[in-house]
Design a protein around this motif. Structure first.
Motif: not given
Length: 892
Positions: A221-224, A311-316, A364-372, A805-807
């Motif tokens: 999440i988010p889906t590639p 950086f996003y690749g590392l988050q994935s 921190d959470q925005m970065a983890a889920y690629k919000l910018n 997503f929910a799971n």
């Protein structure tokens, strides 16, 4: 004999003798009254009816907008000794216009915004010991959620220190609000919303299958954009050996901080190679934030289009790991790029302040889920939240709320903040705080966009600059006094704003000093950005709701020849457009600089864009209604002009959005009915939030939003009354949208805990839609119609996508939020009894469930349907993923 408090001539004389510098000494008669009433009065609220017009109430004659009104009862119980004085006032907060008090012993007067004052009349003989008094209040519109009632009413008597009434001095609103029962949760007879119950939740959740761990092991999440899982897994228990050719020191530290949070070792021996090569990306994937991730037997390779992409690749990679169980990674090959270049979160820290620590956690959470994009709504009527060097009044006065009727030391209380400044009604970011936020965001690939809202929603600034004016005028320095003044002192316009302020809510667009102020603030904010190493590239002007709501279509003149039944009757001759009686603005109209008063906000936006451009800032941003009288994007001086589009879809927003994009604006989808996080999660009066656009937006609804084909949403969701609506592609042009933003307005959100409850977890669904276009999202097509009866959307595919997503959320991501200290909303579970057996489910499978058979005194873990002999006292609840917090318990 019970002690009583009276203020006769003798006690008044004593009080006068004890007064020093305008403040009564402790123990004065007036202070005794305040102390007694604040501690003894037990105040509660009950809803009598939300359907005033249907029950024959004179809503129209009282001037209620759309002739809609409701009645509540304010019950006051004196739990102590008698208090016989009339020398007191109770200031209380009401987000609804109070039209009438139906008790001859009291009058009620509107002060400003949501602040009212209740005053006893001569007929009131005081509070007898143990006495109960009912005060019926007639209000505009409806009261459908408990959080419509604001806490911290307070008592005032003369110059005594005001005190909050203890029974209302709590964030637990159901402590003073009675259950909203029967059909009182419905707005109108046509309201078909389904009240959230254990049974209705069970039915809603019943189509979401609980997936095995293996079924989601490669889910991110988010889906590639493209992902392929191969047979095999990489053992990373020994930790990673990092070879970094992409990230600067701050970015690498941000990654390592996230890794440490998830118990991932970055001082090991498994190869983790981080590189950048823009030439390795082509076409639509050659954009900032794109990356490639390969995990195989040799280790992990991350390749970014730029450092943010790396950086996003590392988050994935981290997204594939569970908190506390990061020993293996599946072999995957991922090629990914963002759907939108603008993936935003707007946080309102003005209505109520939210701490620096809460904002840093959000980043921190925005970065983890690629919000910018972090859009900070820093100013509004209720508060100015950023230190501006050289203008200390903005924070000395504009960042504080307290009981000062002169508003020279603070703003008056609003939104449940009460008489004191020791709560989130007051507060601001110092220069150092703001720079820390900027640096933290920069290391995580997030642009911070400051919003200084004007010309409307500017009361905090206007009042602060009036205090500054008074200070320098008294010193005889009129030039300095007028340098940054924002209000034309000769303006006598009678205006009521959307949140019930007067003309002091507006920055006057016709004064040179207003542009002086804009230039000063931009200069100082830009300097902070430069100091943080994050150049200021976007200025948010605000611009919204610069109008007099008494001139809305919901009102008619009291002398209308043919009055209609569904409009409130008022004297329209007494109402003005903003600035209509400002001599400075009248001069601009007379000279033909602006065609009419309604065009002044757009005119001011264009002028401010010139100041923004002079500072070398590329992007000018605003709420779209603030620019509605400008020709198009070419009217502004900056390189790009962006709009947050916030029209409600079922009121025509599904069509008007495309017009804004066609005018050359970078269009950022920000619709209230889908991505406003201040709206309630579900149709349950115990949920928090405003609901003018929708009665419910849970994580699933936000996940199911189609942000580019707006008409499509009419097939998969309902309007605020729970009814279907039509969506149709009515325009041929589709110039595409620039981004998606989720908003959190803070009128009902006073604490950091409440803030995180409202934002998380649903903001992660917004991140999913901002980054990834799902297969079930259809392309916009002119002329194509959607509604509850059409079958264009592949709902099986949408359900399958949501189930995944929910799971992932329930089994993996919520535990990460726990580890980060995020106080997210724990979903309320569904439950039914069938043939003596309790069945439970939840919207995010994997979260722990519990039930109680003794009304909540003791709890048992639920794992499968369980036989229960007596269901009369059964309650159910869910826990946080780490089992450290309990969600709201509900009865069957």
């Amino acid at each position: 004999m019970k002690q009583t408090f009276k203020l006769g001539m003798l006690s008044a004389a004593i009080a006068a003798g004890l007064t020093g510098c305008g403040t009564l000494q402790s123990g004065s008669p007036q202070q005794n009254i305040v102390d007694a009433l604040s501690s003894q009065l037990n105040i509660s609220y009950d809803i009598v009816t939300n359907h005033g017009v249907q029950e024959g109430m004179a809503c129209q004659e009282m001037g209620a907008e759309w002739a809609s009104c409701n009645e509540i009862t304010m019950t006051v119980v004196n739990d102590g000794d008698a208090v016989e004085s009339n020398d007191w006032k109770i200031y209380l907060h009401s987000i609804r216009v109070i039209l009438e008090v139906a008790n001859k012993d009291f009058t009620i007067e509107h002060i400003t915004g949501d602040l009212y004052v209740l005053t006893p009349t001569e007929s009131f003989k005081g509070f007898a010991a143990g006495e109960t008094i009912e005060i019926p209040l007639i209000q505009e519109y409806w009261t459908l959620f408990e959080t419509d009632f604001m806490p911290r009413a307070y008592v005032v008597s003369g110059d005594a220190t005001p005190k909050a009434i203890e029974s209302l001095n709590t964030e637990n609103v159901d402590a003073f609000v009675s259950e909203i029962e029967g059909n009182e949760y419905k707005r109108v007879p046509e309201d078909n919303n389904i009240l959230a119950t254990a049974a209705s939740r069970f039915a809603k959740n019943s189509d979401v299958e609980a997936l095995s761990e293996g079924a989601i092991e490669a889910a991110i999440i988010p889906t590639p954009l493209k992902a392929r899982q191969m047979r095999g897994e990489l053992n990373v228990a020994g930790g990673f050996a990092i070879t970094n050719n992409a990230l600067d020191a701050a970015q690498l530290a941000a990654f390592e901080e996230r890794a440490e949070l998830l118990d991932v070792n970055v001082k090991g021996d498994v190869a983790l190679n981080i590189n950048v090569d823009a030439k390795a990306f082509e076409g639509e994937e050659a954009v900032s934030g794109a990356y490639k991730l390969a995990i195989n037997a040799a280790g992990v390779d991350v390749l970014g289009y730029d450092s943010v992409g790396a950086f996003y690749g590392l988050q994935s990679m981290l997204a594939l790991m569970s908190k506390g169980d990061a020993e293996v990674l599946p072999w995957v090959a991922i090629e990914d790029a963002p759907r939108f270049q603008y993936r935003g979160v707007m946080v309102d820290v003005a209505r109520n302040f939210h701490s620096k620590e809460a904002i840093l956690r959000t980043v921190d959470q925005m970065a983890a889920y690629k919000l910018n994009k972090l859009h900070l709504h820093l100013t509004d009527d209720e508060g100015w939240r950023l230190e501006i060097p050289g203008l200390p009044e903005l924070t000395d006065v504009g960042a504080e709320r307290c009981h000062d009727l002169s508003e020279t030391s603070c703003l008056l209380p609003q939104l449940g903040s009460g008489p004191d400044s020791d709560n989130f009604g007051s507060g601001f970011f110092s220069k150092a705080d703001y720079i820390e936020i900027l640096e933290h965001a920069k290391a995580r690939g997030i642009e911070v966009i400051p919003e200084i809202d004007m010309p409307a929603h500017s009361r905090a600034a206007v009042v602060s600059m009036e205090a500054r004016y008074k200070k320098y005028a008294e010193q005889g320095d009129l030039a300095k006094a007028e340098e940054f003044r924002l209000m034309d002192p000769m303006d006598t316009s009678n205006v009521t704003t959307v949140q019930f302020y007067d003309k002091r809510s507006f920055v006057n667009p016709c004064m040179d000093s207003s542009l002086n102020f804009v230039n000063k603030v931009i200069t100082e904010v830009k300097a902070m950005h430069d100091e943080a190493g994050m150049p200021l590239s976007t200025w948010h002007f605000g611009g919204d709701e610069a109008k007099n709501i008494k001139l809305n279509a919901g009102f008619q003149d009291i002398n209308a020849a043919e009055p209609v039944a569904w409009k409130g009757s008022i004297d329209l001759s007494q109402q003005d457009k903003p600035f209509a009686k400002s001599p400075m603005c009248q001069k601009l109209i007379e000279e033909g600089v602006v065609s009419d008063f309604g065009h002044l906000p757009s005119y001011f936006a264009e002028k401010v864009s010139g100041v923004v451009a002079e500072h070398g800032i590329e992007n000018f941003q605003a709420w779209q209604d603030g620019l509605k009288y400008s020709k198009d994007a070419s009217a502004f001086d900056t390189k790009n002009t962006r709009v947050n589009f916030w029209d409600v879809l079922y009121w025509g927003g599904d069509a008007s959005a495309y017009d804004w994009a066609a005018k050359g604006y970078d269009m950022i989808v920000s619709n209230p009915d889908y991505v406003y996080m201040d709206m309630p999660y579900e149709v349950d009066p115990k949920e928090r939030g405003y609901y003018w656009a929708t009665r419910a937006t849970d994580t699933r609804k936000m996940f199911g939003f189609a942000p580019e084909n707006l008409p499509q949403n009419a097939e998969t969701s309902v309007d605020r009354d729970g009814n279907g609506f039509n969506g149709k592609g009515t325009v041929d042009h589709n110039d595409g949208f620039y981004g998606l933003s989720a908003q959190l307005w803070s009128e009902t959100v006073r604490t950091d805990e409440q803030y995180e409850y409202m934002v998380f977890p649903r903001v992660i669904a917004a991140a999913e839609r901002a980054w990834h276009k799902a297969d079930w999202e259809l392309d916009y097509q002119a002329g194509k119609q959607f509604n509850q009866q059409t079958t264009h959307v592949d709902k099986d595919a949408q359900l399958q996508d949501w189930t995944r997503f929910a799971n992932v959320m329930g089994q993996r991501e919520m535990a990460k939020l726990d580890a980060a200290g995020i106080q997210y909303r724990i979903p309320v579970p569904g439950a039914i009894m069938e043939q003596g057996t309790l069945h439970m489910n939840i919207s995010m499978p994997g979260l722990p469930l519990q039930y109680s058979v003794d009304g909540g005194k003791s709890w048992t873990d639920y794992s499968a349907p369980v036989a229960i002999e007596d269901a009369s006292n059964v309650k159910v609840r869910a826990l946080s993923a780490d089992k450290q917090r309990e969600g709201r318990a509900v009865s069957l």
